[in-house]
Write a protein that holds these residues in place. Structure first.
Motif, PDB file in Angstrom:
ATOM      1  N   PHE A  78       0.912  -1.171  -0.046  1.00 30.95           N
ATOM      2  CA  PHE A  78      -0.075   0.012   0.080  1.00 30.95           C
ATOM      3  C   PHE A  78       0.846   1.229   0.086  1.00 30.95           C
ATOM      4  O   PHE A  78       0.689   2.147  -0.769  1.00 30.95           O
ATOM      5  N   SER A  79       1.974   1.216   0.823  1.00 30.14           N
ATOM      6  CA  SER A  79       2.911   2.370   0.951  1.00 30.14           C
ATOM      7  C   SER A  79       3.267   3.002  -0.458  1.00 30.14           C
ATOM      8  O   SER A  79       3.168   4.179  -0.580  1.00 30.14           O
ATOM      9  N   THR A 166       0.715   3.895   6.362  1.00 27.90           N
ATOM     10  CA  THR A 166       1.823   4.960   5.961  1.00 27.90           C
ATOM     11  C   THR A 166       2.291   4.833   4.492  1.00 27.90           C
ATOM     12  O   THR A 166       2.254   3.906   3.947  1.00 27.90           O
ATOM     13  N   LYS A 167       2.470   6.005   4.016  1.00 31.03           N
ATOM     14  CA  LYS A 167       3.155   5.868   2.725  1.00 31.03           C
ATOM     15  C   LYS A 167       4.719   5.792   2.438  1.00 31.03           C
ATOM     16  O   LYS A 167       5.282   5.807   1.694  1.00 31.03           O
ATOM     17  N   ILE A 170       9.847   2.401   4.712  1.00 37.88           N
ATOM     18  CA  ILE A 170      10.666   2.008   5.801  1.00 37.88           C
ATOM     19  C   ILE A 170       9.770   1.791   6.992  1.00 37.88           C
ATOM     20  O   ILE A 170       9.949   0.676   7.735  1.00 37.88           O
ATOM     21  N   ILE A 171       8.749   2.892   7.262  1.00 39.58           N
ATOM     22  CA  ILE A 171       8.227   2.872   8.531  1.00 39.58           C
ATOM     23  C   ILE A 171       7.273   1.424   8.553  1.00 39.58           C
ATOM     24  O   ILE A 171       7.173   0.675   9.525  1.00 39.58           O
ATOM     25  N   SER A 172       6.738   1.240   7.313  1.00 35.85           N
ATOM     26  CA  SER A 172       6.065   0.189   7.236  1.00 35.85           C
ATOM     27  C   SER A 172       6.710  -1.067   7.623  1.00 35.85           C
ATOM     28  O   SER A 172       6.317  -2.161   8.185  1.00 35.85           O
ATOM     29  N   ALA A 173       8.178  -1.254   7.033  1.00 32.77           N
ATOM     30  CA  ALA A 173       8.705  -2.726   7.155  1.00 32.77           C
ATOM     31  C   ALA A 173       8.870  -2.494   8.776  1.00 32.77           C
ATOM     32  O   ALA A 173       9.058  -3.705   9.169  1.00 32.77           O
TER      33      ALA A 173
END
Lengths: 250, 310
Positions: A78-79, A166-167, A170-173
């Motif tokens: 999604f990001s 989140t877009k 890195i934050i998502s991972a």
């Protein structure tokens, strides 16, 4: 149906990006190296209690590999769409949110399972080139494969969930890694002192260490199936709600 | 086709759109005009079902945008600003993918993709990867995507931005052509484009609709729809003094005070009154040598500036 269209697109998009090939290469390399090391270890020590296959799916390196793979696969689902703005095209097409979430989930899960195919090849090679070949135990292979699918599904759903938040990939991972690690951390609590029987039974219910421990022995247990399927469904439902919420709440 | 009632949209406390209402009838081509940040894109995003409104009611083709979103999305072709596309796909592949998503019948997909490629002049880039295309081509891929399922309503956010003059002209012709069978709402800052393509203009400024009318009527709004240009050999002060007292004259403005002895004046009359004869009378009485006496139509640009000035 829109699901298939999206699923095909999702899966093919993995093979359009360099990251996918690097993850695929890295996984195959790591799996091969571990496999060879374990084979040598067993041959040299004349170790008879467990097969290579059984040690492989219960050793620490297996977990590390699993924990790193999933966030790398799911961080973009999604990001990236948020970042590139393509989500606008997607959400203004006549597509239901659950079709989008499920297609992304199954796309990522399929790619995750592809990452584990090299282990099958390793095992085939072991059967072909060792003399005498180790005994084949289809039951163990089956239960282990099933557990990989179940655990993979749960972890991939967590990754899809963190990606919808989140877009920033890195934050998502990192969030995904933290959530996955939390599930593992619960399993480690088993070795704490002074736990009552009730808590222990709960820990063992959700412990993927135990699930894999049983699976490699060919033990078919319905409890982990219920656990992983329900958890995956729940996380995907939350993801769908978040995506839907964007459209409904101003 | 579009019914918007009291639509408001707030982004974390900032009002992007304030309580606007408008209707677009079937078959109309309506231009959304306004300076940057006026709320055009926001309104279009809400209409397309991408952003939820903070307040208000929107119905498209009789369906509510929020509660019957899927029905609405089936009927609209939306081209967002900046045209986000999957840059790793090929043009053919992308259009086929979008056609499938938009529920075009399987046997019609090939046909539709070819048709929109033809319309948007994409024939020769069908097998190119979108990421390698220039801005103008991407823009046209976005337009082709919006039309691929032959929707009743097209919502186009700045469809001609980034195109060269030839491409702008061909897109303009295309939109006019499409307007024969479709309802179109498009946003733009290019005024000549609105004048040439749109039957009606909605001027939006600071989140409010300032005007809604045909381009011709809008320009008529501006100081009676135009002015009269007069160039005579006479002192500027005399020209103002003699012409101002005439009946139906609202204002006399000196454009060029005496290059040599010549004066250029802009005369604004009351709406709908032709004062050229009276002016000529004054010129003849005073024996001013006359170089020019012409009617100047107000441009949409003037209307735009007048409506959106702070």
């Amino acid at each position: 149906m829109a699901f298939w269209t999206l699923y095909k697109r999702e899966l093919s998009s993995y093979f359009q990006s360099v990251v996918a090939y690097i993850v695929l290469f890295g996984s195959a390399l790591a799996q091969g190296m571990v496999f060879i090391t374990l084979t040598n270890f067993i041959a040299q020590q004349n170790y008879k209690d467990q097969s290579v296959f059984q040690i492989f799916f219960t050793c620490a390196i297996f977990w590390i590999l699993l924990f790193v793979q999933v966030p790398l696969i799911t961080m973009r689902v999604f990001s990236e769409e948020f970042k590139l703005g393509t989500i606008e095209m997607l959400l203004t097409a006549p597509v239901r949110e659950w079709e989008i979430v499920l297609s992304k989930f199954f796309g990522a899960l399929t790619f995750f399972l592809i990452l584990w195919l090299p282990v099958v090849l390793d095992q085939v090679a072991l059967q072909l080139f060792s003399n005498p070949p180790p005994p084949v135990s289809w039951g163990q292979y089956g239960t282990t494969a099933l557990t990989i699918v179940l655990v993979g599904a749960f972890y991939v759903s967590l990754g899809v969930f963190t990606s919808v938040l989140t877009k920033n990939q890195i934050i998502s991972a990192v969030l995904c890694f933290a959530l996955i690690f939390a599930t593992f951390f619960v399993a480690l609590q088993k070795w704490q002192q002074h736990l009552d029987a009730f808590t222990l039974s709960w820990i063992s219910y959700v412990s993927l260490l135990e699930h894999f421990g049983h699976a490699v022995q060919g033990l078919f247990d319905t409890r982990p199936i219920v656990y992983y399927v329900s958890m995956t469904a729940f996380v995907l439902l939350v993801t769908q709600r978040i995506l839907l919420g964007r459209r409904l709440k101003g | 086709m579009i019914e918007v009632e009291n639509l408001s949209k707030t982004y974390s406390g900032v009002h992007a759109v304030r309580n606007i209402s408008f209707h677009v009838n079937k078959g109309e081509i309506v231009g959304f005009l306004g300076p940057n940040g006026a709320g055009k894109s926001t309104t279009m995003k809400v209409l397309a079902g991408y952003l939820p409104p903070t307040d208000g009611k929107i119905r498209i083709a009789g369906y509510d945008v929020i509660t019957e979103s899927l029905e609405v999305r089936k009927r609209i072709g939306y081209m967002p600003e900046n045209v986000p596309l999957y840059t790793d796909m090929r043009v053919n592949e992308f259009l086929r993918f979008r056609a499938e998503l938009k529920k075009v019948a399987r046997r019609r997909i090939k046909d539709r993709v070819e048709t929109v490629k033809e319309l948007c002049h994409l024939k020769d880039v069908g097998s190119k990867i979108i990421g390698t295309l220039s801005k103008g081509y991407r823009q046209r891929v976005g337009l082709a995507d919006a039309m691929v399922h032959d929707p009743d309503l097209l919502i186009l956010d700045e469809p001609t931005i980034g195109l060269d003059p030839n491409q702008i002209r061909s897109v303009r012709d295309l939109i006019r052509d499409l307007g024969k069978h479709h309802t179109i709402l498009l946003s733009t800052h290019i005024l000549s484009e609105v004048e040439l393509t749109c039957g009606r203009v909605l001027v939006i400024h600071r989140g409010r609709i300032e005007a809604s009318d045909t381009p011709a009527n809008l320009t008529r709004l501006v100081r009676g729809g135009g002015s009269i240009l007069l160039e005579v050999k006479a002192p500027s002060a005399d020209v103002v003094a003699r012409i101002q007292p005439l009946p139906n004259i609202e204002d006399v403005e000196i454009v060029l005070p005496g290059t040599g002895d010549w004066t250029v004046a802009k005369i604004f009359a009351k709406p709908g009154v032709d004062v050229r004869e009276d002016i000529f009378g004054v010129v003849r009485q005073n024996n001013w040598p006359l170089r020019e006496l012409a009617r100047v139509k107000a441009t949409l640009e003037e209307a735009f500036v007048e409506l959106t000035q702070d």
